[in-house]
Motif scaffolding. Structure first.
Motif, PDB file in Angstrom:
ATOM      1  N   LEU A 164      39.388  37.196 -13.398  1.00  0.00           N
ATOM      2  CA  LEU A 164      40.086  36.152 -13.716  1.00  0.00           C
ATOM      3  C   LEU A 164      41.618  36.519 -13.355  1.00  0.00           C
ATOM      4  CD1 LEU A 164      38.865  34.356 -16.734  1.00  0.00           C
ATOM      5  CD2 LEU A 164      38.241  33.876 -14.548  1.00  0.00           C
ATOM      6  N   PHE A 165      42.147  37.886 -13.866  1.00  0.00           N
ATOM      7  CA  PHE A 165      43.240  38.164 -13.144  1.00  0.00           C
ATOM      8  C   PHE A 165      43.522  38.456 -11.733  1.00  0.00           C
ATOM      9  CE2 PHE A 165      46.558  41.636 -12.556  1.00  0.00           C
ATOM     10  CZ  PHE A 165      47.477  41.175 -13.068  1.00  0.00           C
ATOM     11  N   ALA A 166      42.585  38.841 -11.089  1.00  0.00           N
ATOM     12  CA  ALA A 166      42.582  39.110  -9.875  1.00  0.00           C
ATOM     13  C   ALA A 166      42.921  37.653  -9.147  1.00  0.00           C
ATOM     14  CB  ALA A 166      40.962  39.400  -9.199  1.00  0.00           C
ATOM     15  N   ALA A 167      42.517  36.589  -9.800  1.00  0.00           N
ATOM     16  CA  ALA A 167      42.667  35.251  -9.075  1.00  0.00           C
ATOM     17  C   ALA A 167      44.433  35.094  -9.191  1.00  0.00           C
ATOM     18  CB  ALA A 167      41.967  34.186  -9.648  1.00  0.00           C
ATOM     19  N   LYS A 168      44.886  35.287 -10.366  1.00  0.00           N
ATOM     20  CA  LYS A 168      46.323  35.350 -10.522  1.00  0.00           C
ATOM     21  C   LYS A 168      47.140  36.053  -9.647  1.00  0.00           C
ATOM     22  CE  LYS A 168      46.580  35.751 -15.254  1.00  0.00           C
ATOM     23  NZ  LYS A 168      47.144  35.686 -16.591  1.00  0.00           N
ATOM     24  N   LYS A 169      46.676  37.390  -9.356  1.00  0.00           N
ATOM     25  CA  LYS A 169      47.217  38.238  -8.445  1.00  0.00           C
ATOM     26  C   LYS A 169      47.302  37.672  -7.044  1.00  0.00           C
ATOM     27  CE  LYS A 169      46.728  42.770  -8.966  1.00  0.00           C
ATOM     28  NZ  LYS A 169      46.213  43.936  -8.728  1.00  0.00           N
ATOM     29  N   TYR A 170      45.940  37.163  -6.699  1.00  0.00           N
ATOM     30  CA  TYR A 170      45.950  36.642  -5.264  1.00  0.00           C
ATOM     31  C   TYR A 170      46.792  35.340  -5.068  1.00  0.00           C
ATOM     32  CZ  TYR A 170      43.415  34.563  -1.278  1.00  0.00           C
ATOM     33  OH  TYR A 170      43.164  33.815  -0.169  1.00  0.00           O
ATOM     34  N   GLU A 171      46.991  34.637  -6.187  1.00  0.00           N
ATOM     35  CA  GLU A 171      47.708  33.363  -6.290  1.00  0.00           C
ATOM     36  C   GLU A 171      49.314  33.915  -5.951  1.00  0.00           C
ATOM     37  OE1 GLU A 171      48.170  29.537  -8.793  1.00  0.00           O
ATOM     38  OE2 GLU A 171      48.596  31.322  -9.910  1.00  0.00           O
TER      39      GLU A 171
END
Length: 271
Positions: A95-102
Motif C-alpha cells: 500500500l505504501f508503494a502505491a503512495k510512492k508511485y503516485e
C-alpha cells in the motif's frame, strides 16, 4: 455454472467482536458497494474483520473468508485496508508503494498545480523523515524539482547512503547546487515549497522547515488527516467514468493499471 460477480476492489477494515445476548458477530462482515444499487460507482466489497489479533489470520480464517467470497470474481480487484488491517494482512509495504508511485509519477503535475495556486516559487526542499525512501526515489523527485526551483535543500532525519554522490551528480548533470543537511543541523529560511517524506506528520515539521506550500507523504494514513493547514497537500484528486472510494485510484495505478485505462481514470487536482 453460476456467474460470479466481478468486483473492482476489496477494502478490509479492522473491527472489534461485539458480544450480543444471543449471538456474537461474524468474524468477517461482508457488504457490497455499488452493483445494481448504483451503476455510477465501481463495484466492490467492504470486509470488516472482527476479533483478529496481531498474529494475523489463521488457516481456518483464510478458508472461511474464501468461502464467503466464492461468489465474487476477484481477478481485477484492487486490495485496500485501513492501517491496522494492513499490518495484520502484511500488505503495508504494498500500500505504501502505491503512495510512492503516485508522487514520483505525478511530480510534474503536482509542481504545476502548486505554481498555479502559489505565485512565488523560487526555492524548495525535500525532507526525508522516513526510512522507506531510497536514493533513486529522491533522484526522480529532484529531476522534476530542478526544472521549477532555483535553490533546493535536502533535509534528512535518516541518512541516505551516497547522498554526497547525489549532490555531485546534480551539479555535474544539471548544474544545480544541492545543499544537504541533517534535521538537527538545519536552520534554513522559509521555503516556497517543501516535499515532506515522513513517517508521521507532526507540527514539529512546520517549525523546523517553514514553507509557503507543502506536499506530504507519510508512512501511515491517519496523521495527514489531522493536518489543519490550507497550504499542505497530501494526495491527488482523480476523475473516471465511475465514482470510486478516495485513494483507490492511487492503488489502482500501482496494482491494476489496466483498470485505469478501462475506466478512463485521470488526475485532475491535488488536495
Amino acid at each position: 455454472m453460476k456467474i460470479k460477480k466481478k468486483i473492482q476492489y476489496v477494502y478490509f477494515t479492522y473491527g472489534k467482536r461485539k458480544m450480543g445476548f444471543r449471538e456474537k458477530s461474524r468474524k468477517f462482515e461482508v457488504s457490497e458497494i455499488g452493483f445494481e444499487k448504483d451503476e455510477n460507482r465501481l463495484d466492490g466489497i467492504d470486509i470488516v474483520v472482527n476479533g483478529v489479533t496481531g498474529a494475523g489470520l489463521s488457516q481456518k480464517d483464510v478458508k472461511n473468508l474464501e468461502k464467503r467470497l466464492k461468489d465474487y470474481d476477484l481477478s481485477e480487484a484492487v486490495v485496500m485496508a485501513d492501517e491496522k488491517m494492513a499490518d495484520i494482512l502484511d500488505i503495508s509495504d504494498m500500500l505504501f508503494a502505491a503512495k510512492k508511485y503516485e508522487l514520483i509519477h505525478n511530480c510534474f503535475f503536482i509542481m504545476k498545480k502548486i505554481k498555479q495556486k502559489f505565485d512565488k516559487s523560487d526555492n524548495a526542499a525535500v525532507v526525508i523523515g522516513s526510512a522507506r525512501w531510497e536514493l533513486k526515489d529522491i533522484f526522480s523527485i529532484l529531476d522534476e524539482l530542478k526544472d521549477n526551483y532555483k535553490k533546493i535543500d535536502i533535509v534528512m532525519q535518516y541518512q541516505l547512503p551516497n547522498i554526497t554522490g547525489l549532490v555531485e551528480l546534480a551539479y555535474d548533470e544539471w548544474g544545480v547546487v544541492l545543499h544537504a543537511y541533517s534535521v538537527r543541523n538545519y536552520n534554513g529560511s522559509k521555503k516556497d515549497f517543501v516535499i515532506f517524506l515522513v513517517d508521521k506528520w507532526k507540527d514539529f515539521w512546520i517549525k523546523k522547515v517553514p514553507f509557503g506550500a507543502a506536499y506530504v507523504v507519510t508512512d501511515d494514513t491517519e496523521s495527514t488527516k489531522q493536518v489543519n493547514n490550507n497550504n499542505v497537500f497530501s494526495g491527488l484528486i482523480y476523475k473516471g467514468d465511475k465514482e470510486m472510494p478516495r485513494d483507490m485510484a492511487a492503488h489502482m495505478a500501482w496494482q491494476k493499471p489496466m483498470l485505469c485505462e478501462k475506466f478512463h481514470v485521470s488526475v485532475i487536482d491535488i488536495y
